[in-house]
Design a protein around this motif. Structure first.
Motif, short mmCIF file in Angstrom:
data_model
loop_
_atom_site.label_atom_id
_atom_site.label_comp_id
_atom_site.label_asym_id
_atom_site.label_seq_id
_atom_site.Cartn_x
_atom_site.Cartn_y
_atom_site.Cartn_z
N PRO A 1 61.36 -8.19 52.67
CA PRO A 1 60.29 -7.30 52.21
C PRO A 1 60.25 -5.97 52.96
CG PRO A 1 59.47 -9.54 52.40
CD PRO A 1 60.83 -9.53 53.01
N GLY A 2 60.60 -5.99 54.25
CA GLY A 2 60.63 -4.73 55.01
C GLY A 2 61.67 -3.78 54.45
N LEU A 3 62.84 -4.31 54.09
CA LEU A 3 63.87 -3.47 53.47
C LEU A 3 63.37 -2.92 52.13
CD1 LEU A 3 66.82 -2.41 53.23
CD2 LEU A 3 67.36 -4.58 52.08
N GLY A 4 62.72 -3.80 51.33
CA GLY A 4 62.18 -3.32 50.05
C GLY A 4 61.15 -2.25 50.23
N ALA A 5 60.29 -2.38 51.24
CA ALA A 5 59.27 -1.36 51.51
C ALA A 5 59.92 -0.05 51.94
CB ALA A 5 58.32 -1.86 52.59
N ALA A 6 60.97 -0.13 52.77
CA ALA A 6 61.67 1.08 53.22
C ALA A 6 62.29 1.81 52.03
CB ALA A 6 62.73 0.71 54.25
N LYS A 7 62.92 1.07 51.14
CA LYS A 7 63.55 1.71 49.97
C LYS A 7 62.49 2.34 49.06
CE LYS A 7 67.20 -0.14 48.08
NZ LYS A 7 68.28 0.74 48.54
N ASN A 8 61.35 1.66 48.89
CA ASN A 8 60.28 2.23 48.07
C ASN A 8 59.73 3.51 48.69
OD1 ASN A 8 60.42 0.20 46.15
ND2 ASN A 8 58.85 -1.05 47.11
N THR A 9 59.57 3.51 50.01
CA THR A 9 59.06 4.69 50.71
C THR A 9 60.03 5.86 50.57
OG1 THR A 9 57.95 3.26 52.31
CG2 THR A 9 58.22 5.56 52.92
N ILE A 10 61.33 5.59 50.69
CA ILE A 10 62.33 6.65 50.53
C ILE A 10 62.27 7.23 49.12
CG2 ILE A 10 64.83 7.07 50.38
CD1 ILE A 10 65.14 5.11 52.73
N GLU A 11 62.08 6.37 48.11
CA GLU A 11 61.97 6.85 46.73
C GLU A 11 60.74 7.75 46.56
OE1 GLU A 11 64.04 6.57 44.18
OE2 GLU A 11 65.44 5.59 45.56
N GLU A 12 59.62 7.38 47.21
CA GLU A 12 58.41 8.20 47.14
C GLU A 12 58.65 9.58 47.75
OE1 GLU A 12 55.49 7.69 45.72
OE2 GLU A 12 56.10 5.74 44.93
N ILE A 13 59.33 9.61 48.89
CA ILE A 13 59.61 10.90 49.55
C ILE A 13 60.55 11.72 48.69
CG2 ILE A 13 60.63 12.00 51.58
CD1 ILE A 13 59.75 9.60 53.22
N LYS A 14 61.55 11.10 48.07
CA LYS A 14 62.49 11.82 47.21
C LYS A 14 61.77 12.42 46.01
CE LYS A 14 66.92 9.54 48.14
NZ LYS A 14 68.00 8.71 47.57
N ASN A 15 60.78 11.70 45.48
CA ASN A 15 60.03 12.22 44.34
C ASN A 15 59.25 13.49 44.71
OD1 ASN A 15 60.90 10.15 42.69
ND2 ASN A 15 59.13 8.84 43.11
N SER A 16 58.75 13.54 45.96
CA SER A 16 58.00 14.70 46.41
C SER A 16 58.91 15.80 46.96
CB SER A 16 56.99 14.29 47.50
OG SER A 16 56.09 13.33 47.00
N PHE A 17 60.04 15.39 47.54
CA PHE A 17 60.99 16.35 48.13
C PHE A 17 62.39 16.05 47.61
CE2 PHE A 17 57.53 15.56 51.13
CZ PHE A 17 57.06 16.83 51.35
N PRO A 18 62.70 16.49 46.38
CA PRO A 18 63.99 16.14 45.76
C PRO A 18 65.20 16.65 46.56
CG PRO A 18 62.46 17.09 44.16
CD PRO A 18 61.85 17.30 45.49
N GLU A 19 65.00 17.68 47.36
CA GLU A 19 66.14 18.23 48.10
C GLU A 19 66.52 17.39 49.31
OE1 GLU A 19 62.43 19.68 50.06
OE2 GLU A 19 63.15 19.43 47.98
N ARG A 20 65.65 16.48 49.70
CA ARG A 20 65.94 15.64 50.87
C ARG A 20 67.04 14.64 50.57
NH1 ARG A 20 62.24 15.03 54.84
NH2 ARG A 20 64.03 14.00 55.83
N ASP A 21 67.87 14.38 51.58
CA ASP A 21 68.98 13.45 51.43
C ASP A 21 68.80 12.29 52.42
OD1 ASP A 21 71.46 12.48 50.49
OD2 ASP A 21 72.43 13.25 52.29
N PHE A 22 68.88 11.08 51.92
CA PHE A 22 68.70 9.90 52.77
C PHE A 22 69.90 8.98 52.67
CE2 PHE A 22 64.37 11.30 51.95
CZ PHE A 22 63.74 11.11 53.17
N ASN A 23 70.22 8.34 53.77
CA ASN A 23 71.20 7.26 53.74
C ASN A 23 70.54 6.01 53.17
OD1 ASN A 23 73.12 8.92 54.88
ND2 ASN A 23 72.81 8.15 56.97
N ASP A 24 71.37 5.09 52.73
CA ASP A 24 70.86 3.85 52.15
C ASP A 24 70.64 2.83 53.27
OD1 ASP A 24 70.21 1.63 50.70
OD2 ASP A 24 72.03 1.59 49.47
#
Length: 562
Positions: free
Chosen positions: A143-166
């Motif tokens: 669940p922690g991994l799932g929460a991290a991936k969901n949080t990254i998606e939220e940040i990407k939606n607000s800041f599309p230019e940001r680049d994240f590793n998986d």
């Protein structure tokens, strides 16, 4: 001739829906098969699906992106919701005993793991999403991994230019380390602390006798003249004991009655008492003496039966409102709920799926069944309205944005914490409106294991794509070293504090270790290695709160340091 079969079964770079489903089924089927194989006393169970997914992903199997996102998130939702329903009742009730102490130790371990991750972030130069993935894998927390991936998606939606590793890459690299790390710690701590299973079991039983007070039944004969002619209500009020007198037989008579509170006690009456052993013994000592009368157990006039609560007319009503004794001359002696045995106080609220043990005539029982329900067949049928209603509320709660100043985006509970919290609350309060907490154990186990299989298959196949290249690129041996710090530092601290400061029984401590790292493989090993089911109890007591904290820690680390 068999080109269609090759297309269906062989890896594809751009898979169709059918090819994606085949890849998922292959990962789950192979994972379940290998998960049943024993490595010594260790079996990986459903967690082996993660490794078969990695293998398939490495050899070119892929999942359509939209299907992958759905399978991963839906699997996680099913898994955490099932866990919440399964452990919810024992989770809340445990806080009255030693559950608070266990959860303080477990949550402190989670926070220490987060602190170690922050220190590594400061000194290693790795991106925080990589370290959160390493942390989630090192503590085997899906669940922690799932929460991290969901949080990254939220940040990407607000800041599309940001680049994240998986973060899945770090998770996949360190996950085996987490499994074997917990198992190794249990083995070495048992050896170093010179633990003997028999001694720990004996100490646990002694503490349980002093701590948990199960309901028992005993027979007694009224011999104290002080209570002759007094009503049962007067005697109960005078002695202040919470017990139930389920049967009464006058001396010289073979007729057995289910007594009312206004019935007077006579000399040499025989009573059948139900309650906590200490209070029952004290009642017998003051009112009379133990009895060996066999007639009071006769079913000639009264019959004992278990009735299940399945009708709306009884759900969320207390025993005083139903007033079964005055209306039907039937007495409730015990209530069974989620494996617990409860004394039937008048204020006790009934939940769907409760089992009542009643005493009365055949006619009275038949009449009460019309109100209570007692349809075991209905309990076996899946209540999809309750199930998907609860899942909907969980997704809704997980999607509520919580604005915290200085964070780049609002924080959300996500698909992991939202359904888990809703399931815990539903199981605690027996339901919300038409949504019931009761789901039979077979359905809960299926939902939980099916959900985690879907999640592991999706995450494993996705992470397997370029896994070897990523291991070389990111110097996976260093990541394993960092993961070792996150795995072992909190575990060693837990053993020292739990054993020497909190004086926790080692059998329970092994369950807390497995629960703090949300690792079913380690739990399975500990029950076999220690030859005891006691670790399962402490595992269930800490799992929900630990899961919620691991979700928050993973999300907050991403939000704060990204």
């Amino acid at each position: 001739m068999f080109d269609w079969l090759k297309i269906l079964l062989l890896p594809a770079e751009n898979p169709t829906v059918t090819q994606s489903i085949v890849a998922i089924m292959l990962a789950i089927g192979m994972g379940i098969f290998f998960g049943r194989l024993k490595l010594g006393k260790i079996t990986f169970g459903v967690s082996a699906v993660m490794f078969t997914g990695l293998l398939l992903g490495h050899f070119g199997y892929r999942i359509n992106q939209q299907i992958l996102d759905f399978i991963r998130d839906f699997g996680l939702i099913l898994f955490v919701y099932g866990i919440g329903l399964q452990v919810g009742p024992s989770f809340f009730s445990s806080f009255r005993n030693e559950g608070l102490k266990f959860n303080i130790l477990a949550v402190s371990t989670v926070l220490l793991g987060g602190v170690v991750t922050v220190i590594l972030y400061q000194f290693t130069g790795l991106k925080i999403e990589d370290l959160v993935g390493i942390m989630s894998g090192s503590v085997t927390n899906t669940p922690g991994l799932g929460a991290a991936k969901n949080t990254i998606e939220e940040i990407k939606n607000s800041f599309p230019e940001r680049d994240f590793n998986d973060p899945t890459i770090g998770y996949a690299i360190t996950y085996p380390l987490g499994v074997f790390g917990i198992i190794g710690t249990i083995i070495f701590s048992k050896f170093l602390l010179k633990i003997h299973n028999d001694t720990e079991m004996r100490q646990f039983r002694i503490s349980k006798i002093n701590r948990e007070l199960p309901l028992i039944h005993k027979k007694m004969r009224v011999t104290n003249p002080e209570f002759f002619g007094k009503t049962i209500h007067q005697v109960m009020k005078e002695l202040g004991k919470e017990i139930v007198i389920s049967r009464l037989k006058h001396s010289g008579s073979e007729a057995v009655k289910s007594p009312t509170l206004d019935m007077e006690l006579r000399e040499r009456d025989v009573l059948m008492l139900v309650g906590i052993e200490k209070e029952v013994d004290e009642f017998i000592e003051k009112v009379g003496r133990p009895s060996t009368d066999l007639f009071i157990e006769s079913d000639s006039d009264l019959r004992k039966k278990n009735i299940f609560v399945t009708k709306d007319s009884a759900i969320h009503k207390n025993l005083a409102e139903l007033d079964l004794f005055n209306t039907y001359d039937l007495k409730v002696t015990r209530v069974f709920r989620a494996g617990r045995e409860i004394l039937p106080r008048p204020s006790l609220e009934l939940y769907y799926g409760d089992k009542l043990r009643v005493i009365g005539s055949d006619e009275a029982i038949a009449e009460v069944e019309k109100i209570i329900g007692n349809s075991e067949k209905k309990l076996l049928e899946p209540d999809f309205l309750s199930l998907f209603g609860g899942l909907f509320l969980g997704v809704l709660l997980g999607s509520i944005p919580i604005v915290i100043p200085s964070l780049p985006v609002p924080i959300k509970l996500g698909f992991a914490a939202g359904p888990l919290i809703v399931a815990l609350l539903i199981s605690r309060y027996g339901g919300i409106s038409f949504i019931h907490s009761y789901i039979n154990n077979g359905a809960i186990y299926f939902m939980k294991d099916f959900g985690i299989c879907l999640f592991f298959a999706a995450v494993g196949i996705h992470a397997g794509e370029g896994f070897y290249e990523n291991f070389i690129k990111y110097n996976g041996w260093n990541w394993l070293l960092f993961g070792s710090a996150i795995t072992f530092i909190p575990l060693v601290a837990m053993v020292i504090v739990g054993r020497f400061l909190m004086k926790i029984n080692f059998l329970q401590l092994a369950g807390i270790m497995s629960g703090s790292y949300t690792d079913p493989a380690a739990l399975s090993f500990s029950t076999n290695y220690l030859d005891s089911d006691i670790p399962i109890q402490s595992y269930a007591q800490v799992y929900p709160l630990v899961t919620i904290f691991r979700i928050f820690v993973a999300s907050l680390l991403i939000l704060i340091f990204s």
